[in-house]
Design an enzyme around this catalytic site. Structure first.
Site, short mmCIF file in Angstrom:
data_model
loop_
_atom_site.label_atom_id
_atom_site.label_comp_id
_atom_site.label_asym_id
_atom_site.label_seq_id
_atom_site.Cartn_x
_atom_site.Cartn_y
_atom_site.Cartn_z
N PRO A 1 11.29 -4.13 -2.62
CG PRO A 1 9.40 -5.21 -3.46
CD PRO A 1 10.15 -4.95 -2.19
N GLY A 2 11.82 -1.53 -5.01
CA GLY A 2 11.89 -0.08 -5.19
C GLY A 2 13.01 0.61 -4.47
CB THR A 3 15.46 -0.40 -1.95
OG1 THR A 3 15.72 -1.72 -2.44
CG2 THR A 3 14.36 -0.48 -0.89
N GLY A 4 16.26 0.41 -5.23
CA GLY A 4 17.34 0.81 -6.13
C GLY A 4 18.35 -0.27 -6.43
CE LYS A 5 16.11 -5.72 -5.09
NZ LYS A 5 15.03 -4.80 -4.63
CB THR A 6 17.44 -2.67 -11.27
OG1 THR A 6 16.73 -3.85 -10.86
CG2 THR A 6 17.75 -2.76 -12.74
CD GLU B 1 -11.71 8.61 8.91
OE1 GLU B 1 -10.57 8.57 9.43
OE2 GLU B 1 -12.20 7.65 8.31
CG HIS C 1 -9.54 6.51 13.48
ND1 HIS C 1 -9.31 5.33 14.13
CD2 HIS C 1 -10.39 6.22 12.46
CE1 HIS C 1 -10.00 4.36 13.53
NE2 HIS C 1 -10.66 4.88 12.52
CG ASP D 1 -10.03 0.98 11.31
OD1 ASP D 1 -9.06 1.15 10.57
OD2 ASP D 1 -10.98 1.79 11.41
#
Length: 651
Positions: free
Chosen positions: A236-241, A456, A459, A537
């Site tokens: 989704p959102g990669t520009g197909k339409t 934090e 990490h 996590d």
């Protein structure tokens, strides 16, 4: 009282038998017609009442009304000077002595000879009572005729409205199976290939489709045929339409656009009828383009789920297969479809002759992200300090929609802060807002803030010290929406993300970094003070370790794949999951997953114990600043230990 109790008892008896007191008619159209006719009947009755009131005899509210006997007494007393009689209304207006206006009114009977007698007697004696007979004009007949004509016109108008609605309902019923595709004779989408960036390979494939439509003789002269279908596949959102809009804008041919969900209805046969109507219109306007968005809504595998699936959807799919490549040809029609679920599509839909080309529109690379940012930055005011190249390097894994949303959020933040141009600060905040969430009010200096800081920093310190990890971007304890108390962010290797080739060392270090927060809590505060902050996590660790064992062959069990990706029901898969290994192997898998998690956790605790002084200093600095960027963090760490080669500070 007895009657009311009897009715209530009757209603109760009906309820005990399980029946409704009033049942609806099985014909809703007849009910609607009867209601409309009853409304007209109410209007007619109301009109008749209004007509009766309008034609009634008006009364003068400013003149006093008296009895007939009082008029006789006034005449005998010599008070009356003039009497005006209206035989139509049967009223008499009485004027007394020294009065120029009528003093009062009297309602007369059908016959009133005594009144004339009294007036004659009084005039014979004194000759002072004047008698006038003034009949009023009677317009009641004319008014009645006009009112009845208006009533007839009103009834005729109501009946015509009912008939018109009935005919419209019939037309809608006849058009229920018509296609709902949006049609443009010349596609004016406002999007061209120059407006699409980041997917150059897909643009080259689709450029040939445009050339097919504009200059078909160039290919037909060599015996080439126009492809009948192009399937755009990607996340989704990669520009197909957007690509489909660009094809329509470049080709300049008639363009039909429809969503796959608009074919499917609850009534069997409607979807197939709409498919037939769509292709009939397309053949009339050939050559043309037909764009079907989210085709997986209608093109899923037949026979999926229990009981053979949805018959209406399967009939619609069968009709679509026939129209694309059936007994009759559809020369000059190119079908472009888009989906992000190609694994659920029916095999007959994907074969050559229907969708001849399957173009993958994947997540953009660095050059693609840079091109997308350049397209979306055209209408935005950026300060000279903003580097689109730096933004493209910081956003691996972002789709075109994510990048557009990120720049839009940066523009909104700039306007909110009353700045004239977008600065790098707004870009950083927009990236964090899109990926993590909206920043909230910082915490006060308390035990909770210190615990989050140790979590934090645990990490971030492991991400800096481990050899195979990606470099740290920043660490912060500013809370975010969604219950995020803070986060440590890394800059992932673009080549690794784009290719998906993750090494075993990188995966184990990734698990170790994920367990760093939990390890820091235990090292500093003890096992009794460990919180639930690491629950997310731990879930990530369990999923990653299990995938290493069962799918990637990165454990002592050897290079074997023991599980396949999860199959969902109603997608052409089985109802019950099939076990791919024995119970003894399942026990061994659990043992290997637990061993990987424990080994990485012990490594995290050991590294943090060895660098306890450094850990405390970083926590104090983080509590003071609330955010530490990667360069500053690595500079402090380099004062205590030697950094790995991948974590060296750039000059």
């Amino acid at each position: 009282m007895k009657i009311w109790m009897g009715k209530r008892g009757a209603i109760r008896s009906v309820a005990r038998e399980g029946r409704k007191p009033q049942e609806r008619s099985p014909h809703p159209k007849e009910n609607r017609l009867s209601k409309q006719l009853s409304h007209i009947a109410y209007i007619v009755a109301g009109w008749l009442m209004i007509q009766g009131l309008a034609l009634a005899t008006p009364s003068l509210a400013n003149i006093e009304r008296k009895l007939y006997s009082e008029l006789i007494r006034d005449i005998e007393a010599g008070k009356v000077t003039k009497i005006e009689i209206d035989p139509q209304k049967q009223q008499a207006r009485v004027y007394l002595n020294s009065q120029k206006l009528a003093e009062y009114e009297v309602t007369l009977f059908d016959k009133y000879p005594e009144l004339y007698q009294k007036i004659h007697t009084a005039n014979r004696e004194t000759e002072k009572i004047q008698l006038d007979i003034q009949p009023s004009a009677d317009h009641s007949a004319t008014v009645g005729i006009i009112a009845n004509l208006l009533l007839i016109l009103l009834v005729i108008g109501g009946l015509m409205m009912i008939l018109r609605r009935t005919s419209q309902a019939g037309n809608q019923a006849m058009n229920f199976g018509k296609s709902r595709a949006r049609f443009q004779m010349e596609a004016k989408t406002g999007v061209m290939f120059n407006d699409v960036a980041g997917i150059e390979e897909a643009k080259e494939e689709l450029q040939e489709v445009v050339t097919f439509l504009k200059k078909p003789e160039k290919f037909t002269a060599l015996g080439a045929k126009i492809p009948r279908g192009v399937l755009l596949i990607g996340p989704p959102g990669t520009g197909k339409t957007l690509l489909a809009k660009a094809i329509a804008g470049e080709a300049g041919v008639p363009f039909f656009s429809i969503s796959g969900s608009e074919f499917v209805e609850m009534f069997v046969g409607v979807g197939a009828s709409r498919v037939r109507d769509l292709f009939r219109k397309a053949k009339e306007n050939a050559p043309c383009l037909v764009f079907i968005d989210e085709i997986d809504a209608v093109g899923r595998q037949r026979g999926a789920g229990i009981g053979g699936g949805n018959d209406e959807r399967e009939q619609t799919l069968n009709q679509l297969l026939t129209e694309m490549d059936g007994f009759e040809g559809n020369t000059g029609i190119i079908v472009i479809a888009a989906t992000n679920r190609p694994d659920v599509l029916d095999a007959a839909l994907l074969r050559p002759g229907r969708f001849d080309r399957q173009i993958t529109v994947d997540l953009p690379s660095y050059k693609g992200r840079l091109g997308i940012l350049q397209v979306h930055a055209r209408n935005k005011k950026l300060s000279p300090e903003v580097s689109l190249e730096a933004i493209a390097r910081r956003t691996p894994g972002f789709s075109g929609a994510d990048l557009a949303n990120m720049l839009n959020e940066a523009a909104i933040l700039t306007a909110r802060r009353r700045k004239e141009a977008i600065t790098p600060l707004e870009i950083d905040d927009a990236i964090d807002r899109v990926t993590i969430g909206l920043s909230l009010t910082p915490l006060l200096d308390s035990k909770k803030k210190r615990l989050i800081a140790y979590h934090e920093v645990g990490h971030a310190l492991l991400a800096t010290l481990l050899k195979n990890s990606d470099p740290l971007n920043k660490v912060t304890i500013i809370p975010r929406s969604g219950g995020v108390g803070g986060f440590s962010q890394q800059i992932f290797n673009e080549e690794m993300v784009d290719s998906g080739l993750y090494s075993r060392g990188w995966l184990r270090d990734r698990i170790t970094i994920a367990l760093g927060g939990r390890a820091a809590e235990e090292v500093v505060f003890g096992s009794a003070e460990v919180t639930v902050g690491a629950s997310n996590d731990i879930r990530i660790v369990a999923d990653m370790a299990r995938e290493m064992v069962t799918r990637l062959g990165m454990s002592e069990l050897g290079p074997v794949a023991l599980e396949s990706p999860g199959n969902e029901v109603f997608l052409g898969r089985d109802w019950l999951p099939r076990s791919e290994y024995s119970e003894r192997m399942a026990i061994e898998i659990d043992r290997q997953v637990r061993a990987i998690a424990f080994q990485c956790y012990q490594q995290a605790c050991r590294i943090l114990r060895e660098n306890r002084v450094l850990l405390d200093r970083l926590v104090e600095l983080l509590i003071e600043q609330e955010t530490i960027d990667g360069d500053q963090f690595r500079k402090i760490v380099s004062e205590y230990v030697e950094l790995p080669e991948r974590q060296m500070i750039s000059p």
